[in-house]
Write a protein that holds these residues in place. Structure first.
Motif, short mmCIF file in Angstrom:
data_model
loop_
_atom_site.label_atom_id
_atom_site.label_comp_id
_atom_site.label_asym_id
_atom_site.label_seq_id
_atom_site.Cartn_x
_atom_site.Cartn_y
_atom_site.Cartn_z
N TYR A 79 49.20 -44.53 -2.47
CA TYR A 79 50.11 -43.47 -2.08
C TYR A 79 49.97 -41.93 -2.15
CZ TYR A 79 51.21 -43.43 -6.91
OH TYR A 79 50.93 -43.47 -8.47
N ARG A 111 57.01 -42.57 3.57
CA ARG A 111 57.30 -43.41 4.51
C ARG A 111 55.85 -43.24 5.51
NH1 ARG A 111 62.42 -41.80 7.66
NH2 ARG A 111 61.18 -40.70 9.32
N PRO A 112 55.72 -44.15 6.47
CA PRO A 112 54.65 -44.15 7.16
C PRO A 112 54.70 -43.00 7.96
CG PRO A 112 55.54 -46.56 7.31
CD PRO A 112 56.54 -45.58 6.55
N LYS A 121 48.90 -46.07 9.11
CA LYS A 121 48.58 -47.49 9.12
C LYS A 121 48.36 -47.98 7.85
CE LYS A 121 45.48 -51.23 10.75
NZ LYS A 121 44.25 -51.56 11.38
N LEU A 122 49.57 -48.98 7.18
CA LEU A 122 49.44 -49.27 6.13
C LEU A 122 48.47 -50.58 5.55
CD1 LEU A 122 53.44 -49.65 5.62
CD2 LEU A 122 51.89 -47.62 5.08
N THR A 123 47.87 -50.32 4.65
CA THR A 123 46.98 -51.32 4.28
C THR A 123 46.78 -51.07 2.69
OG1 THR A 123 45.07 -49.23 3.75
CG2 THR A 123 45.35 -50.24 6.10
N LYS A 124 45.70 -51.86 2.14
CA LYS A 124 45.69 -52.06 0.56
C LYS A 124 45.36 -50.60 0.01
CE LYS A 124 44.04 -56.78 0.30
NZ LYS A 124 43.07 -57.72 -0.06
N SER A 182 49.53 -46.94 1.03
CA SER A 182 51.02 -47.41 1.22
C SER A 182 51.92 -46.49 0.56
CB SER A 182 50.96 -48.91 0.50
OG SER A 182 50.64 -48.60 -0.83
N TYR A 183 53.21 -46.58 0.77
CA TYR A 183 53.90 -45.51 0.26
C TYR A 183 54.74 -46.14 -0.96
CZ TYR A 183 57.54 -48.74 2.45
OH TYR A 183 58.24 -49.76 2.90
#
Length: 264
Positions: free
Chosen positions: A35, A56-57, A124-127, A130-131
């Motif tokens: 995050y 949030r994204p 773009k959410l990845t490993k 993330s939030y």
């Protein structure tokens, strides 16, 4: 580097603006805090760095004092970084064109030291990206709670620097400690008193805007501390601003609608 100095009692308050990192901490495991956001800020006053965190994204939370009072500001947010001086494949960079400083932010008292930045396009959410959830208005980190901080800020008061993400554990302190230290500047409702009473660990210049994470949630934002020592520190209390944040986040969502005049 321009640092805003605020007179408080017999010593100075120092908002943690500028390049810097965690004092008395250790190197974080790479990408263990997905995050975390690095804010590269250019203005007519010079180049600065702050921390922040993805909630949030399309939204990053940080401290208002990182940009307040500066002109011709350009902000680049970098997510997914460990070594900020390397072009890591995990990194995502965003030029931020829209940010909201709390309308009642005061550079004199450091009240309402909170800012939301809109990411477009969304992260773009990845490993590695993330939030983190933030504390609601019903949640408080009680005195004695052990929390974590992280940042790319100075590692010592003389100004030692590094490029990798550092972290440390800090304890929530009783309100009276900050009230005694900062007198009328400390506000219980909207601020959290935090620090290492042994005076060995602290956030510092460049860590501004980074999160105080307690029990897996963001409870605070690095705001200010004393100029000549590292204890105690004051964090913006995130839960106090929940309603304001959610109202602004709804506006972010409306701006992304196809029929919105501001959409591109």
């Amino acid at each position: 580097m321009l640092l805003l100095l605020l007179l408080a009692s017999s010593f100075l308050l120092l908002p943690w603006a500028g390049a810097g990192r965690i004092i008395g901490g250790w190197e974080a495991k790479p990408h263990s805090r997905p995050y975390m956001a690095y804010l590269s800020i250019q203005s007519e006053l010079g180049d600065f760095a702050c921390g922040g965190f993805l909630i949030r994204p399309d939204a990053v939370l940080s401290a208002a004092h990182c940009v307040a009072g500066k002109k011709k500001v350009n902000i680049t947010v970098i997510l997914g970084a460990h070594n900020i001086n390397k072009n890591e494949p995990t990194q995502q960079a965003f030029h931020v064109g829209h940010w909201i400083i709390h309308p009642k932010y005061s550079g004199y008292t450091s009240e309402n030291d909170i800012m939301l930045l809109k990411l477009k396009p969304r992260a773009k959410l990845t490993k590695s990206v993330s939030y983190i959830p933030f504390a609601s208005h019903k949640e408080r980190a009680e005195p004695g709670t052990m929390c974590q901080v992280a940042g790319w800020g100075l590692t010592s008061m003389p100004g030692d620097v590094t490029s990798v993400l550092m972290e440390a554990d800090l304890k929530v302190q009783h309100e009276n400690i900050c009230e005694d230290s900062f007198k009328n500047y400390y506000m219980r409702q909207s601020m959290i008193c935090v620090g290492d009473e042994n005076g060995k660990k602290s956030t510092f210049s460049g860590d501004s805007g980074g999160p105080l994470v307690c029990n897996g949630k963001a409870h605070g934002i690095v705001s200010y501390g004393p100029k000549y020592c590292i204890f105690p520190e004051v964090f913006t209390r995130v839960s106090y601003f929940e309603r304001w944040m959610r109202a602004e986040l709804r506006k972010f969502a409306l701006q992304d609608r196809p029929d919105s005049p501001s959409s591109v």
